[in-house]
Write a protein that holds these residues in place. Structure first.
Motif, PDB file in Angstrom:
ATOM      1  N   VAL A 107       0.866  -1.181   0.000  1.00  0.00           N
ATOM      2  CA  VAL A 107       0.000   0.000   0.000  1.00  0.00           C
ATOM      3  C   VAL A 107       0.900   1.226   0.000  1.00  0.00           C
ATOM      4  O   VAL A 107       1.921   1.267   0.682  1.00  0.00           O
ATOM      5  N   GLU A 108       0.541   2.228  -0.816  1.00  0.00           N
ATOM      6  CA  GLU A 108       1.329   3.446  -0.893  1.00  0.00           C
ATOM      7  C   GLU A 108       0.410   4.655  -0.957  1.00  0.00           C
ATOM      8  O   GLU A 108      -0.591   4.660  -1.692  1.00  0.00           O
ATOM      9  N   LEU A 109       0.759   5.681  -0.215  1.00  0.00           N
ATOM     10  CA  LEU A 109       0.060   6.955  -0.268  1.00  0.00           C
ATOM     11  C   LEU A 109       0.370   7.629  -1.597  1.00  0.00           C
ATOM     12  O   LEU A 109       1.534   7.725  -2.001  1.00  0.00           O
ATOM     13  N   VAL A 110      -0.657   8.096  -2.286  1.00  0.00           N
ATOM     14  CA  VAL A 110      -0.466   8.823  -3.536  1.00  0.00           C
ATOM     15  C   VAL A 110       0.057  10.218  -3.203  1.00  0.00           C
ATOM     16  O   VAL A 110      -0.566  10.957  -2.431  1.00  0.00           O
ATOM     17  N   ARG A 111       1.200  10.560  -3.758  1.00  0.00           N
ATOM     18  CA  ARG A 111       1.847  11.836  -3.486  1.00  0.00           C
ATOM     19  C   ARG A 111       2.622  12.272  -4.722  1.00  0.00           C
ATOM     20  O   ARG A 111       2.808  11.496  -5.654  1.00  0.00           O
ATOM     21  N   MET A 112       3.084  13.507  -4.725  1.00  0.00           N
ATOM     22  CA  MET A 112       3.828  14.028  -5.862  1.00  0.00           C
ATOM     23  C   MET A 112       5.227  13.417  -5.915  1.00  0.00           C
ATOM     24  O   MET A 112       5.952  13.424  -4.915  1.00  0.00           O
ATOM     25  N   ILE A 113       5.575  12.865  -7.060  1.00  0.00           N
ATOM     26  CA  ILE A 113       6.892  12.276  -7.282  1.00  0.00           C
ATOM     27  C   ILE A 113       7.340  12.621  -8.698  1.00  0.00           C
ATOM     28  O   ILE A 113       6.553  13.129  -9.506  1.00  0.00           O
ATOM     29  N   ASP A 114       8.596  12.346  -9.009  1.00  0.00           N
ATOM     30  CA  ASP A 114       9.105  12.539 -10.369  1.00  0.00           C
ATOM     31  C   ASP A 114       8.817  11.259 -11.155  1.00  0.00           C
ATOM     32  O   ASP A 114       9.689  10.413 -11.350  1.00  0.00           O
ATOM     33  N   ALA A 115       7.553  11.136 -11.612  1.00  0.00           N
ATOM     34  CA  ALA A 115       7.108   9.887 -12.247  1.00  0.00           C
ATOM     35  C   ALA A 115       7.881   9.585 -13.519  1.00  0.00           C
ATOM     36  O   ALA A 115       8.205   8.431 -13.799  1.00  0.00           O
ATOM     37  N   ASP A 116       8.198  10.613 -14.326  1.00  0.00           N
ATOM     38  CA  ASP A 116       8.920  10.380 -15.585  1.00  0.00           C
ATOM     39  C   ASP A 116      10.287   9.751 -15.329  1.00  0.00           C
ATOM     40  O   ASP A 116      10.664   8.756 -15.962  1.00  0.00           O
ATOM     41  N   ARG A 117      11.037  10.325 -14.397  1.00  0.00           N
ATOM     42  CA  ARG A 117      12.381   9.814 -14.118  1.00  0.00           C
ATOM     43  C   ARG A 117      12.337   8.405 -13.537  1.00  0.00           C
ATOM     44  O   ARG A 117      13.101   7.526 -13.943  1.00  0.00           O
ATOM     45  N   LYS A 137       0.064  10.381 -14.599  1.00  0.00           N
ATOM     46  CA  LYS A 137       1.284   9.578 -14.489  1.00  0.00           C
ATOM     47  C   LYS A 137       1.693   9.348 -13.037  1.00  0.00           C
ATOM     48  O   LYS A 137       2.238   8.301 -12.703  1.00  0.00           O
ATOM     49  N   ASN A 138       1.451  10.336 -12.204  1.00  0.00           N
ATOM     50  CA  ASN A 138       1.837  10.211 -10.803  1.00  0.00           C
ATOM     51  C   ASN A 138       1.142   9.023 -10.145  1.00  0.00           C
ATOM     52  O   ASN A 138       1.774   8.162  -9.521  1.00  0.00           O
ATOM     53  N   VAL A 139      -0.188   8.958 -10.305  1.00  0.00           N
ATOM     54  CA  VAL A 139      -0.962   7.856  -9.732  1.00  0.00           C
ATOM     55  C   VAL A 139      -0.575   6.532 -10.392  1.00  0.00           C
ATOM     56  O   VAL A 139      -0.426   5.505  -9.722  1.00  0.00           O
ATOM     57  N   ARG A 140      -0.404   6.570 -11.695  1.00  0.00           N
ATOM     58  CA  ARG A 140      -0.074   5.335 -12.419  1.00  0.00           C
ATOM     59  C   ARG A 140       1.279   4.776 -11.986  1.00  0.00           C
ATOM     60  O   ARG A 140       1.447   3.564 -11.894  1.00  0.00           O
ATOM     61  N   PHE A 141       2.259   5.662 -11.722  1.00  0.00           N
ATOM     62  CA  PHE A 141       3.549   5.140 -11.286  1.00  0.00           C
ATOM     63  C   PHE A 141       3.450   4.520  -9.900  1.00  0.00           C
ATOM     64  O   PHE A 141       4.029   3.465  -9.648  1.00  0.00           O
ATOM     65  N   ILE A 142       2.735   5.176  -8.991  1.00  0.00           N
ATOM     66  CA  ILE A 142       2.599   4.611  -7.643  1.00  0.00           C
ATOM     67  C   ILE A 142       1.871   3.271  -7.707  1.00  0.00           C
ATOM     68  O   ILE A 142       2.213   2.325  -6.984  1.00  0.00           O
ATOM     69  N   GLU A 143       0.888   3.163  -8.594  1.00  0.00           N
ATOM     70  CA  GLU A 143       0.225   1.867  -8.799  1.00  0.00           C
ATOM     71  C   GLU A 143       1.223   0.836  -9.307  1.00  0.00           C
ATOM     72  O   GLU A 143       1.251  -0.308  -8.835  1.00  0.00           O
ATOM     73  N   LEU A 144       2.058   1.232 -10.271  1.00  0.00           N
ATOM     74  CA  LEU A 144       3.090   0.334 -10.794  1.00  0.00           C
ATOM     75  C   LEU A 144       4.040  -0.107  -9.690  1.00  0.00           C
ATOM     76  O   LEU A 144       4.374  -1.291  -9.566  1.00  0.00           O
ATOM     77  N   GLU A 182      -6.839  11.907   1.549  1.00  0.00           N
ATOM     78  CA  GLU A 182      -5.728  11.085   1.081  1.00  0.00           C
ATOM     79  C   GLU A 182      -6.216   9.970   0.168  1.00  0.00           C
ATOM     80  O   GLU A 182      -7.280   9.394   0.391  1.00  0.00           O
ATOM     81  N   ARG A 183      -5.414   9.653  -0.843  1.00  0.00           N
ATOM     82  CA  ARG A 183      -5.687   8.544  -1.739  1.00  0.00           C
ATOM     83  C   ARG A 183      -4.519   7.571  -1.686  1.00  0.00           C
ATOM     84  O   ARG A 183      -3.360   7.976  -1.601  1.00  0.00           O
ATOM     85  N   TYR A 184      -4.839   6.280  -1.760  1.00  0.00           N
ATOM     86  CA  TYR A 184      -3.840   5.224  -1.658  1.00  0.00           C
ATOM     87  C   TYR A 184      -4.011   4.226  -2.793  1.00  0.00           C
ATOM     88  O   TYR A 184      -5.133   4.010  -3.272  1.00  0.00           O
ATOM     89  N   CYS A 185      -2.902   3.620  -3.201  1.00  0.00           N
ATOM     90  CA  CYS A 185      -2.934   2.467  -4.098  1.00  0.00           C
ATOM     91  C   CYS A 185      -2.649   1.218  -3.261  1.00  0.00           C
ATOM     92  O   CYS A 185      -1.677   1.184  -2.495  1.00  0.00           O
ATOM     93  N   LEU A 186      -3.482   0.216  -3.422  1.00  0.00           N
ATOM     94  CA  LEU A 186      -3.354  -1.050  -2.699  1.00  0.00           C
ATOM     95  C   LEU A 186      -3.239  -2.172  -3.724  1.00  0.00           C
ATOM     96  O   LEU A 186      -4.160  -2.402  -4.503  1.00  0.00           O
ATOM     97  N   SER A 187      -2.103  -2.840  -3.753  1.00  0.00           N
ATOM     98  CA  SER A 187      -1.890  -3.944  -4.699  1.00  0.00           C
ATOM     99  C   SER A 187      -1.610  -5.230  -3.938  1.00  0.00           C
ATOM    100  O   SER A 187      -0.967  -5.206  -2.882  1.00  0.00           O
TER     101      SER A 187
END
Length: 207
Positions: A107-117, A137-144, A182-187
């Motif tokens: 599980v990860e908190l969705v937050r601002m990251i450098d998704a491209d890099r 892209k930010n949410v998609r990377f955290i999901e990945l 807050e939004r989270y990704c749970l995989s």
């Protein structure tokens, strides 16, 4: 004991006081949590152990007589109980997946990251172009990232620091969770679809 209630995924809000969990849990369930110096980190780790402890109690498995075996670089395990489990925590949430067989959760908190890099470091070229041109892209990377973590825990390898193909993660399920703003990704990955149990006011899964 026959007839375990297997494949259960617990997602819970965390009490910010580590002491509350330490007063409840037996010594054998504290392994791996004492390495956290900040109380909020220790509380999240202890919440995972509390969720596992309560699950074992519900199953009548006498967790007071068991303990978690925690060796760096290896999958944690219960000394006496033939169940597998996986821990994860982020932000104000802790997650525990319990099953009879291998399993992994992240599980990860969705937050601002450098998704491209980060995506360029982790995705194969054939998948990277589509990722970079997609919205959110930010949410998609955290999901990945959570998918990679969940599969690594399932396999017992942890997060593998090499590029991956998205197709190799297709079996990992992902849900979105919300707690207030807050939004989270749970995989998660298990051989059976787990029952998901939520604990905490204002916590829910998004459709």
């Amino acid at each position: 004991k026959e007839g375990f209630t297997v494949a259960v995924l617990y997602l819970s809000t965390v009490d910010p006081s580590a002491e509350i969990y330490e007063q409840i849990l037996p010594q054998g369930f504290l392994a791996g949590s004492l390495c956290y110096k900040r109380e909020e980190d220790r509380a999240r780790s202890l919440c995972c152990r509390y969720l596992l402890f309560e699950h074992l109690k519900k199953e009548g498995l006498n967790p007071e007589e068991d303990r978690i075996l925690w060796v760096r670089g290896e999958k944690p395990a219960l000394e006496k109980t033939p169940l597998q489990f996986s821990f994860s925590h982020s932000g104000r949430l802790s997650a525990v997946l319990v099953d009879e067989s291998f399993c992994g959760v992240d599980v990860e908190l969705v937050r601002m990251i450098d998704a491209d890099r980060l995506a360029a470091r982790m995705l194969l070229e054939k998948d990277l172009e589509a990722f970079l041109s997609a919205p959110d892209k930010n949410v998609r990377f955290i999901e990945l990232f959570t998918k990679m973590e969940a599969k690594g825990k399932y396999m017992g390898t942890g997060l593998v620091h090499q590029k991956v193909a998205l197709a190799d993660l297709s079996e990992v399920k992902t849900r979105k969770a919300a707690l207030g703003e807050e939004r989270y990704c749970l995989s998660y990955l298990a051989k059976k679809e787990p029952q998901i149990v939520l604990t905490g006011e204002g916590l829910f899964l998004e459709e």
